[in-house]
Motif scaffolding. Structure first.
Motif, PDB file in Angstrom:
ATOM      1  N   ARG A  80     110.106 -22.611 -36.806  1.00 28.44           N
ATOM      2  CA  ARG A  80     110.787 -21.332 -37.022  1.00 28.44           C
ATOM      3  C   ARG A  80     112.132 -21.229 -36.309  1.00 28.44           C
ATOM      4  NH1 ARG A  80     108.494 -17.021 -39.115  1.00 28.44           N
ATOM      5  NH2 ARG A  80     109.606 -15.603 -37.745  1.00 28.44           N
ATOM      6  N   TYR A  81     112.358 -22.033 -35.270  1.00 29.28           N
ATOM      7  CA  TYR A  81     113.576 -21.892 -34.475  1.00 29.28           C
ATOM      8  C   TYR A  81     114.326 -23.216 -34.397  1.00 29.28           C
ATOM      9  CZ  TYR A  81     111.296 -17.524 -33.222  1.00 29.28           C
ATOM     10  OH  TYR A  81     110.680 -16.300 -33.285  1.00 29.28           O
ATOM     11  N   ASP A  82     115.547 -23.147 -33.899  1.00 31.05           N
ATOM     12  CA  ASP A  82     116.409 -24.319 -33.795  1.00 31.05           C
ATOM     13  C   ASP A  82     115.769 -25.356 -32.873  1.00 31.05           C
ATOM     14  OD1 ASP A  82     118.442 -26.182 -33.228  1.00 31.05           O
ATOM     15  OD2 ASP A  82     120.012 -24.671 -33.456  1.00 31.05           O
ATOM     16  N   ARG A  83     115.407 -26.495 -33.437  1.00 31.73           N
ATOM     17  CA  ARG A  83     114.704 -27.517 -32.671  1.00 31.73           C
ATOM     18  C   ARG A  83     115.572 -28.124 -31.579  1.00 31.73           C
ATOM     19  NH1 ARG A  83     112.319 -29.872 -38.376  1.00 31.73           N
ATOM     20  NH2 ARG A  83     110.689 -28.296 -38.629  1.00 31.73           N
ATOM     21  N   ARG A  84     116.885 -28.130 -31.803  1.00 34.22           N
ATOM     22  CA  ARG A  84     117.788 -28.627 -30.759  1.00 34.22           C
ATOM     23  C   ARG A  84     117.744 -27.719 -29.529  1.00 34.22           C
ATOM     24  NH1 ARG A  84     122.931 -28.480 -34.569  1.00 34.22           N
ATOM     25  NH2 ARG A  84     121.874 -26.492 -34.952  1.00 34.22           N
ATOM     26  N   ARG A  85     117.748 -26.421 -29.777  1.00 37.74           N
ATOM     27  CA  ARG A  85     117.731 -25.469 -28.662  1.00 37.74           C
ATOM     28  C   ARG A  85     116.395 -25.531 -27.914  1.00 37.74           C
ATOM     29  NH1 ARG A  85     119.978 -19.705 -30.112  1.00 37.74           N
ATOM     30  NH2 ARG A  85     121.738 -21.105 -30.534  1.00 37.74           N
ATOM     31  N   ILE A  86     115.305 -25.694 -28.674  1.00 38.41           N
ATOM     32  CA  ILE A  86     113.987 -25.821 -28.038  1.00 38.41           C
ATOM     33  C   ILE A  86     113.974 -27.023 -27.091  1.00 38.41           C
ATOM     34  CG2 ILE A  86     111.546 -26.277 -28.446  1.00 38.41           C
ATOM     35  CD1 ILE A  86     111.903 -24.861 -31.169  1.00 38.41           C
ATOM     36  N   ALA A  87     114.465 -28.172 -27.594  1.00 37.58           N
ATOM     37  CA  ALA A  87     114.481 -29.374 -26.766  1.00 37.58           C
ATOM     38  C   ALA A  87     115.322 -29.169 -25.515  1.00 37.58           C
ATOM     39  CB  ALA A  87     115.014 -30.556 -27.572  1.00 37.58           C
ATOM     40  N   ALA A  88     116.494 -28.549 -25.680  1.00 37.96           N
ATOM     41  CA  ALA A  88     117.389 -28.350 -24.537  1.00 37.96           C
ATOM     42  C   ALA A  88     116.769 -27.424 -23.488  1.00 37.96           C
ATOM     43  CB  ALA A  88     118.729 -27.785 -25.019  1.00 37.96           C
ATOM     44  N   VAL A  89     116.130 -26.335 -23.943  1.00 44.47           N
ATOM     45  CA  VAL A  89     115.498 -25.406 -23.003  1.00 44.47           C
ATOM     46  C   VAL A  89     114.362 -26.102 -22.245  1.00 44.47           C
ATOM     47  CG1 VAL A  89     114.091 -23.319 -22.836  1.00 44.47           C
ATOM     48  CG2 VAL A  89     116.149 -23.325 -24.261  1.00 44.47           C
ATOM     49  N   CYS A  90     113.556 -26.865 -22.954  1.00 41.58           N
ATOM     50  CA  CYS A  90     112.433 -27.555 -22.310  1.00 41.58           C
ATOM     51  C   CYS A  90     112.927 -28.567 -21.280  1.00 41.58           C
ATOM     52  CB  CYS A  90     111.571 -28.260 -23.353  1.00 41.58           C
ATOM     53  SG  CYS A  90     110.680 -27.129 -24.434  1.00 41.58           S
ATOM     54  N   GLN A  91     113.971 -29.294 -21.625  1.00 39.87           N
ATOM     55  CA  GLN A  91     114.521 -30.257 -20.668  1.00 39.87           C
ATOM     56  C   GLN A  91     115.131 -29.541 -19.463  1.00 39.87           C
ATOM     57  OE1 GLN A  91     116.927 -32.148 -23.615  1.00 39.87           O
ATOM     58  NE2 GLN A  91     115.234 -33.429 -24.335  1.00 39.87           N
ATOM     59  N   GLY A  92     115.640 -28.330 -19.677  1.00 39.08           N
ATOM     60  CA  GLY A  92     116.115 -27.538 -18.547  1.00 39.08           C
ATOM     61  C   GLY A  92     114.972 -27.116 -17.631  1.00 39.08           C
ATOM     62  N   VAL A  93     113.827 -26.754 -18.214  1.00 40.93           N
ATOM     63  CA  VAL A  93     112.649 -26.404 -17.413  1.00 40.93           C
ATOM     64  C   VAL A  93     112.173 -27.618 -16.612  1.00 40.93           C
ATOM     65  CG1 VAL A  93     110.223 -25.712 -17.538  1.00 40.93           C
ATOM     66  CG2 VAL A  93     111.920 -24.550 -18.953  1.00 40.93           C
ATOM     67  N   GLU A  94     112.173 -28.786 -17.243  1.00 42.02           N
ATOM     68  CA  GLU A  94     111.763 -30.010 -16.539  1.00 42.02           C
ATOM     69  C   GLU A  94     112.733 -30.332 -15.412  1.00 42.02           C
ATOM     70  OE1 GLU A  94     109.638 -32.071 -20.441  1.00 42.02           O
ATOM     71  OE2 GLU A  94     111.793 -32.264 -20.089  1.00 42.02           O
ATOM     72  N   CYS A  95     114.018 -30.056 -15.631  1.00 45.40           N
ATOM     73  CA  CYS A  95     115.017 -30.230 -14.570  1.00 45.40           C
ATOM     74  C   CYS A  95     114.700 -29.311 -13.385  1.00 45.40           C
ATOM     75  CB  CYS A  95     116.409 -29.931 -15.127  1.00 45.40           C
ATOM     76  SG  CYS A  95     117.723 -29.906 -13.900  1.00 45.40           S
ATOM     77  N   ALA A  96     114.348 -28.066 -13.680  1.00 46.46           N
ATOM     78  CA  ALA A  96     114.009 -27.121 -12.611  1.00 46.46           C
ATOM     79  C   ALA A  96     112.757 -27.561 -11.861  1.00 46.46           C
ATOM     80  CB  ALA A  96     113.809 -25.727 -13.205  1.00 46.46           C
ATOM     81  N   ALA A  97     111.768 -28.104 -12.569  1.00 45.58           N
ATOM     82  CA  ALA A  97     110.555 -28.593 -11.909  1.00 45.58           C
ATOM     83  C   ALA A  97     110.868 -29.748 -10.982  1.00 45.58           C
ATOM     84  CB  ALA A  97     109.530 -29.009 -12.958  1.00 45.58           C
TER      85      ALA A  97
END
Length: 421
Positions: A80-97
């Motif tokens: 339903r949503y932009d898969r590029r943005r999903i990937a980028a947000v998730c990688q940002g969360v992993e960066c924060a972890a």
């Protein structure tokens, strides 16, 4: 015809000039490399704190549970949503972890329960990231290039699994903090690349959310015996044959080596897998891919047994390299079947179920290995797992004759139409 008329478009040179594919490939390398570095650091760190093989299994379980609980949600999000943005947000969360791991290390408050909690956060992010990234590929490259692009994408993961563990072990030898900081930087660059991938295909129209659409990925897989057989074969084979969770035990207590050797052991299977994926990129499986998958799983089980019997690091590295080379056949066949036989509008949901199967076999397999190693010891657990893997392959050949006899990665009618064109 065995090769569609559009096959020249699948030449590796064409992929190398595709900027969207370049960025997707690079983002996968960096994100996978960072995750592998993080896995080495988490494993060594928790084992140093607890001296427990069972604790290593809990790290895998912590990553698996969010993936299991979020499976139906993440597939719908990917569709339903932009898969590029999903990937980028998730990688940002992993960066924060990863940054939190570093802060906890420097501050002295990183305990085993905190590691489990952060591992769960990483697992949740990867639950959303994996189907989004996997389902991006058909929108980045033409359909005729998908099998070759899949093999090259697999090589991205294997490249990361070579460099990441070795680099993670080396950096952890310097200190846990530098290893976690390097992970964070790699995740951050991957997020930037993912957000800037150019698409060749327009995103599918967003379908309304219904109960049927939520479960449509599962329903589709159940209706396709070839895909169901491939996914379940990989699930149970790697579930029983997953020895990677016990590598810290083998490196420290059986091979009497340090964190750098642990990194090399984790890299060894990726060396074999990279070799196999490059071979498959140049020589795609055009005939009897199901039979090739069964053969690869049986070799995987034999290599697992050889690793479990070894007390020599050179023999262990060779066994792990063979294990990786045989496993990549299963990975490429399974992924290609999903991408070539699934309609684009439901690809995210099917990819989410595929990711669950992968996560189950990897993370839950790590928990199973840690649990059995706690009962019997590391070497008996690996040996039993290798034997069970071979048994699963032989059983699945009887249970899924459609997979065993399939002659093409695509549906026969699709392949025939392409040949006629």
């Amino acid at each position: 015809m065995n090769i569609p008329s559009s096959a020249p478009e699948a030449a590796p040179g064409r992929l190398a000039r595709n900027r969207g594919f370049q960025r997707l490939w690079s983002a996968r390398v960096l994100a996978s490399m960072s995750f592998q570095m993080l896995a080495v650091a988490m494993g060594w760190h928790v084992y140093a704190l607890t001296k427990s093989a069972f604790a290593l299994g809990l790290v895998g379980l912590s990553q698996f549970l969010p993936m299991f609980l979020l499976t139906l949600v993440v597939g719908h999000v990917a569709d339903r949503y932009d898969r590029r943005r999903i990937a980028a947000v998730c990688q940002g969360v992993e960066c924060a972890a990863a940054l939190t791991f570093a802060c906890g290390t420097f501050g002295g408050w990183l305990s085993a329960p905190v590691i489990y909690a952060l591992a769960a956060c990483v697992g949740a992010a990867r639950a959303f990231e994996s189907p989004a990234v996997s389902s991006l590929l058909p929108a980045v490259v033409p359909r005729a290039q998908l099998p070759t692009a899949t093999a090259w994408s697999t090589s991205a993961s294997q490249t990361a699994q070579i460099v990441g563990p070795a680099l993670g072990g080396l950096l952890y030898g310097v200190g846990a903090g530098p290893a976690y900081i390097a992970c964070a930087l790699s995740f951050a660059v991957a997020a930037v690349l993912s957000s800037s991938i150019a698409l060749q295909a327009r995103p599918a129209v967003r379908a309304p959310v219904t109960l049927a659409s939520v479960f449509s990925g599962i329903a589709f897989i159940r209706s396709q015996p070839v895909i169901l057989g491939a996914l379940s074969l990989d699930l149970f084979a790697v579930l029983f044959g997953g020895a990677t969770a016990l590598l810290p035990v083998f490196a420290r207590d059986i091979l009497h080596a340090g964190p750098l050797a642990l990194g090399l052991l984790r890299s060894a299977s990726a060396v074999g897998a990279l070799t196999g994926s490059i071979w498959l990129a140049h020589f795609p499986l055009r005939r009897r891919p199901g039979l090739a998958m069964f053969g690869g799983v049986i070799v995987f089980g034999c290599a697992t047994i050889a690793f479990g019997l070894s007390h020599n690091i050179a023999v262990s590295l060779i066994a792990l390299a063979v294990l990786g080379a045989s496993d990549v056949v299963s990975v490429v066949v399974r992924t290609s079947l999903v991408q070539l036989r699934t309609p684009e509008h439901t690809l995210g949901r099917v990819s989410a179920v595929n990711s669950l199967f992968i996560g189950t076999s990897n993370q839950l397999g790590e928990f199973e290995s840690g649990l059995t190693a706690g009962w019997w010891g590391a070497q008996p657990a690996v040996l039993v797992g290798g034997v069970a893997t071979i048994g699963v392959a032989l059983l699945w050949m009887k249970l899924f004759p459609a997979l065993r006899e399939t002659r093409s990665l695509e549906h026969e009618e699709t392949r025939a139409a392409a040949g006629a064109g």
